[in-house]
Design a protein around this motif. Structure first.
Motif, PDB file in Angstrom:
ATOM      1  N   ALA A  57       0.844  -1.196   0.000  1.00 46.38           N
ATOM      2  CA  ALA A  57       0.000   0.000   0.000  1.00 46.38           C
ATOM      3  C   ALA A  57       0.880   1.247   0.000  1.00 46.38           C
ATOM      4  N   ARG A  58       0.430   2.267  -0.727  1.00 40.10           N
ATOM      5  CA  ARG A  58       1.132   3.538  -0.794  1.00 40.10           C
ATOM      6  C   ARG A  58       0.119   4.678  -0.797  1.00 40.10           C
ATOM      7  N   GLN A  59       0.491   5.780  -0.188  1.00 35.18           N
ATOM      8  CA  GLN A  59      -0.323   6.985  -0.310  1.00 35.18           C
ATOM      9  C   GLN A  59      -0.090   7.607  -1.686  1.00 35.18           C
ATOM     10  N   VAL A  60      -1.114   8.206  -2.252  1.00 42.69           N
ATOM     11  CA  VAL A  60      -0.978   8.830  -3.564  1.00 42.69           C
ATOM     12  C   VAL A  60      -1.614  10.211  -3.514  1.00 42.69           C
ATOM     13  N   ASP A  61      -0.935  11.198  -4.077  1.00 41.36           N
ATOM     14  CA  ASP A  61      -1.453  12.558  -4.044  1.00 41.36           C
ATOM     15  C   ASP A  61      -2.081  12.917  -5.384  1.00 41.36           C
ATOM     16  N   PRO A  62      -2.902  13.991  -5.427  1.00 39.37           N
ATOM     17  CA  PRO A  62      -3.665  14.324  -6.632  1.00 39.37           C
ATOM     18  C   PRO A  62      -2.808  14.729  -7.829  1.00 39.37           C
ATOM     19  N   GLU A  63      -1.553  15.079  -7.602  1.00 39.24           N
ATOM     20  CA  GLU A  63      -0.708  15.492  -8.722  1.00 39.24           C
ATOM     21  C   GLU A  63      -0.296  14.322  -9.606  1.00 39.24           C
ATOM     22  N   LYS A  64      -0.427  13.114  -9.087  1.00 36.43           N
ATOM     23  CA  LYS A  64       0.026  11.946  -9.838  1.00 36.43           C
ATOM     24  C   LYS A  64      -1.126  11.318 -10.623  1.00 36.43           C
ATOM     25  N   ILE A  65      -0.804  10.799 -11.805  1.00 38.18           N
ATOM     26  CA  ILE A  65      -1.754  10.049 -12.626  1.00 38.18           C
ATOM     27  C   ILE A  65      -1.455   8.568 -12.452  1.00 38.18           C
ATOM     28  N   ILE A  66      -2.479   7.789 -12.190  1.00 40.32           N
ATOM     29  CA  ILE A  66      -2.322   6.339 -12.034  1.00 40.32           C
ATOM     30  C   ILE A  66      -2.569   5.691 -13.397  1.00 40.32           C
ATOM     31  N   THR A  67      -1.572   4.979 -13.906  1.00 33.58           N
ATOM     32  CA  THR A  67      -1.660   4.352 -15.216  1.00 33.58           C
ATOM     33  C   THR A  67      -1.567   2.838 -15.074  1.00 33.58           C
ATOM     34  N   ILE A  68      -2.487   2.139 -15.718  1.00 29.69           N
ATOM     35  CA  ILE A  68      -2.558   0.680 -15.599  1.00 29.69           C
ATOM     36  C   ILE A  68      -2.756   0.073 -16.986  1.00 29.69           C
ATOM     37  N   LYS A  69      -2.017  -0.994 -17.248  1.00 26.78           N
ATOM     38  CA  LYS A  69      -2.172  -1.729 -18.505  1.00 26.78           C
ATOM     39  C   LYS A  69      -1.792  -3.184 -18.275  1.00 26.78           C
ATOM     40  N   LYS A  70      -2.006  -4.014 -19.265  1.00 27.55           N
ATOM     41  CA  LYS A  70      -1.622  -5.418 -19.172  1.00 27.55           C
ATOM     42  C   LYS A  70      -0.109  -5.537 -19.109  1.00 27.55           C
ATOM     43  N   ALA A  71       0.383  -6.403 -18.219  1.00 25.61           N
ATOM     44  CA  ALA A  71       1.820  -6.618 -18.096  1.00 25.61           C
ATOM     45  C   ALA A  71       2.342  -7.419 -19.298  1.00 25.61           C
ATOM     46  N   ARG A  72       3.629  -7.263 -19.550  1.00 28.26           N
ATOM     47  CA  ARG A  72       4.246  -7.934 -20.700  1.00 28.26           C
ATOM     48  C   ARG A  72       4.295  -9.445 -20.508  1.00 28.26           C
ATOM     49  N   THR A  73       4.487  -9.890 -19.266  1.00 27.81           N
ATOM     50  CA  THR A  73       4.537 -11.322 -18.975  1.00 27.81           C
ATOM     51  C   THR A  73       3.403 -11.705 -18.034  1.00 27.81           C
ATOM     52  N   GLY A  74       3.169 -13.004 -17.921  1.00 26.35           N
ATOM     53  CA  GLY A  74       2.082 -13.473 -17.066  1.00 26.35           C
ATOM     54  C   GLY A  74       2.570 -14.457 -16.018  1.00 26.35           C
ATOM     55  N   VAL A  75       1.644 -15.276 -15.533  1.00 27.18           N
ATOM     56  CA  VAL A  75       1.920 -16.270 -14.504  1.00 27.18           C
ATOM     57  C   VAL A  75       1.420 -17.619 -15.003  1.00 27.18           C
ATOM     58  N   ARG A  76       2.232 -18.672 -14.805  1.00 26.80           N
ATOM     59  CA  ARG A  76       1.841 -20.022 -15.212  1.00 26.80           C
ATOM     60  C   ARG A  76       1.508 -20.843 -13.969  1.00 26.80           C
ATOM     61  N   LEU A  77       0.240 -21.183 -13.826  1.00 29.19           N
ATOM     62  CA  LEU A  77      -0.213 -21.980 -12.685  1.00 29.19           C
ATOM     63  C   LEU A  77      -0.449 -23.423 -13.119  1.00 29.19           C
ATOM     64  N   VAL A  78       0.095 -24.363 -12.340  1.00 28.50           N
ATOM     65  CA  VAL A  78      -0.175 -25.779 -12.581  1.00 28.50           C
ATOM     66  C   VAL A  78      -1.612 -26.057 -12.160  1.00 28.50           C
ATOM     67  N   VAL A  79      -2.394 -26.649 -13.055  1.00 32.54           N
ATOM     68  CA  VAL A  79      -3.809 -26.902 -12.764  1.00 32.54           C
ATOM     69  C   VAL A  79      -4.066 -28.407 -12.692  1.00 32.54           C
ATOM     70  N   PRO A  80      -4.809 -28.852 -11.674  1.00 32.74           N
ATOM     71  CA  PRO A  80      -5.143 -30.282 -11.575  1.00 32.74           C
ATOM     72  C   PRO A  80      -5.976 -30.729 -12.770  1.00 32.74           C
ATOM     73  N   LYS A  81      -5.681 -31.915 -13.280  1.00 33.36           N
ATOM     74  CA  LYS A  81      -6.383 -32.401 -14.466  1.00 33.36           C
ATOM     75  C   LYS A  81      -7.804 -32.854 -14.153  1.00 33.36           C
ATOM     76  N   ASN A  82      -8.074 -33.163 -12.886  1.00 36.03           N
ATOM     77  CA  ASN A  82      -9.384 -33.721 -12.551  1.00 36.03           C
ATOM     78  C   ASN A  82     -10.404 -32.661 -12.162  1.00 36.03           C
ATOM     79  N   ARG A  83     -10.034 -31.381 -12.319  1.00 32.07           N
ATOM     80  CA  ARG A  83     -10.980 -30.322 -11.986  1.00 32.07           C
ATOM     81  C   ARG A  83     -10.965 -29.254 -13.063  1.00 32.07           C
ATOM     82  N   ASN A  84     -12.041 -28.477 -13.110  1.00 29.33           N
ATOM     83  CA  ASN A  84     -12.098 -27.342 -14.028  1.00 29.33           C
ATOM     84  C   ASN A  84     -12.562 -26.124 -13.241  1.00 29.33           C
ATOM     85  N   TYR A  85     -12.558 -24.974 -13.894  1.00 30.78           N
ATOM     86  CA  TYR A  85     -12.854 -23.732 -13.186  1.00 30.78           C
ATOM     87  C   TYR A  85     -14.274 -23.707 -12.636  1.00 30.78           C
TER      88      TYR A  85
END
Length: 282
Positions: A242-270
C-alpha cells in the motif's frame, strides 16, 4: 526438473508437517530444494535469496493460501516459472491442489505430466510531470481507496485516452480475470473466467446507482486522475503493498508484458472450483 523452490506461509497448524513431507519427497527424487527465507524458518533449515529462486527455479511449490502464492509471484517478477499451489488456507482460488493431493500431484509434475494455465498480470505505475514512479505488477488487482472514514473519492477514468466516467465512490478496483473472485467479487463485480484477456473496472460503493462495473479489452491502457484535492487516498497492490498517492500523480494501468503459469489439476475445471468455493448447487 532439477531445482524446485518452496514458498510456504510461515505459520499455521499444518505447514511444518507438509513442508517436511514435500522436502523429503523432493530429496528422494534427487531434486535440489531451494527454500525461501520464511519457509526455511518453519523447519529450521537453510534458505536462499529471492534472486536465486527467481533465476534458478524449474518449479515453485507454494504451501499456503492465495496470499502466499501472490508473494511467490512477486518473487518471480517477469519469470514465468510454473507454480504449483497447495491450499493450506481457506478459499484457495489460486492454490487449487488439495493438501492430500500434494505429493501425487508433485510427482506428476516432476514426471512432466502436467498442464499449466497462463494468467495475465497488470502493470501499474504513477506519473508526475511526465516521469514514471513506483512501477509494480499485480496478479489480482489494483485498488484505489480512501484513507479517511466517511469520505468519498472523486476521480476521472480514461481508457485509451477516451474519457469514461467521473466516479464519486469509496474507491475503484482495477482487476484481472484472476482477481475477479477477490475484492472485485465482494464489491459486486462480475466473475470472469481466468483465461479471459480482459480488465475489470469496479467502483466501490459508488455515489450513483448508474455506476456499474465495466469489462474492457486487455489491450487497453487506463489513466486515473484524482479530483479529490484534500482527501487522503491510498493505492493497494494485490492487497499486500500500500502507498499513499497525491492528486498530482496520474495512475496508469495496462496489461503486463509477462504473465503467470499456474499448474492446474487435471481432474478439476474452473466451474467445479466455483461450485466448491462458492457453495453453488451440485
Amino acid at each position: 526438473m532439477k531445482k524446485v523452490s518452496i514458498v510456504a506461509k510461515p505459520h499455521g497448524d499444518r505447514v511444518k508437517q507438509v513442508l517436511e513431507d514435500v522436502c523429503q519427497f523432493l530429496g528422494d527424487k534427487g531434486v535440489e530444494v531451494l527454500l525461501e527465507e520464511n519457509s526455511a524458518g518453519v523447519i529450521g533449515a537453510g534458505s536462499v535469496s529471492h534472486e536465486r529462486i527467481k533465476e534458478e527455479s524449474d518449479l515453485v511449490v507454494v504451501l499456503g493460501g492465495d496470499g502466499t502464492l501472490i508473494s511467490a509471484v512477486r518473487i518471480l517478477g517477469e519469470k514465468e516459472t510454473p507454480i504449483l499451489g497447495v491450499n493450506l488456507g481457506r478459499l484457495g482460488f489460486l492454490t487449487e491442489t488439495k493438501i492430500e493431493e500434494a505429493l501425487p500431484q508433485l510427482g506428476l509434475v516432476l514426471d512432466g505430466d502436467f498442464e499449466t494455465e497462463k494468467r495475465m498480470k497488470l502493470h501499474c505505475h504513477l506519473v508526475e510531470n511526465g516521469v514514471k514512479t513506483l512501477e509494480i505488477e499485480v496478479l489480482n488487482d489494483v485498488v484505489i481507496n480512501k484513507s479517511d472514514l466517511a469520505r468519498i473519492i472523486e476521480m476521472e477514468v480514461y481508457v485509451n485516452d477516451y474519457f469514461v466516467n467521473s466516479y464519486r465512490a469509496d474507491g475503484l478496483i482495477i482487476s484481472t480475470p484472476t482477481g475477479s473472485t477477490a475484492y472485485n467479487l465482494a464489491a459486486g463485480g462480475p466473475i470472469v473466467h481466468p483465461s479471459s484477456e480482459t480488465i475489470i473496472l469496479a467502483p466501490i460503493c459508488p455515489h450513483a446507482l448508474t455506476n456499474r462495473p465495466i469489462v474492457i479489452s486487455d489491450d487497453s491502457f487506463i489513466n486515473i486522475r484524482l479530483r479529490s484535492k484534500e482527501e487522503n487516498v491510498s493505492i493497494t497492490y494485490d492487497g499486500q503493498i500500500a502507498r499513499q498517492v497525491d492528486p498530482e500523480k496520474i495512475i496508469t494501468i495496462k496489461k503486463a508484458r509477462t504473465g503467470v503459469r499456474l499448474v492446474v489439476p487435471k481432474n478439476r475445471n474452473y466451474y467445479s472450483l466455483l461450485r466448491e468455493k462458492l457453495g453453488w448447487g451440485w
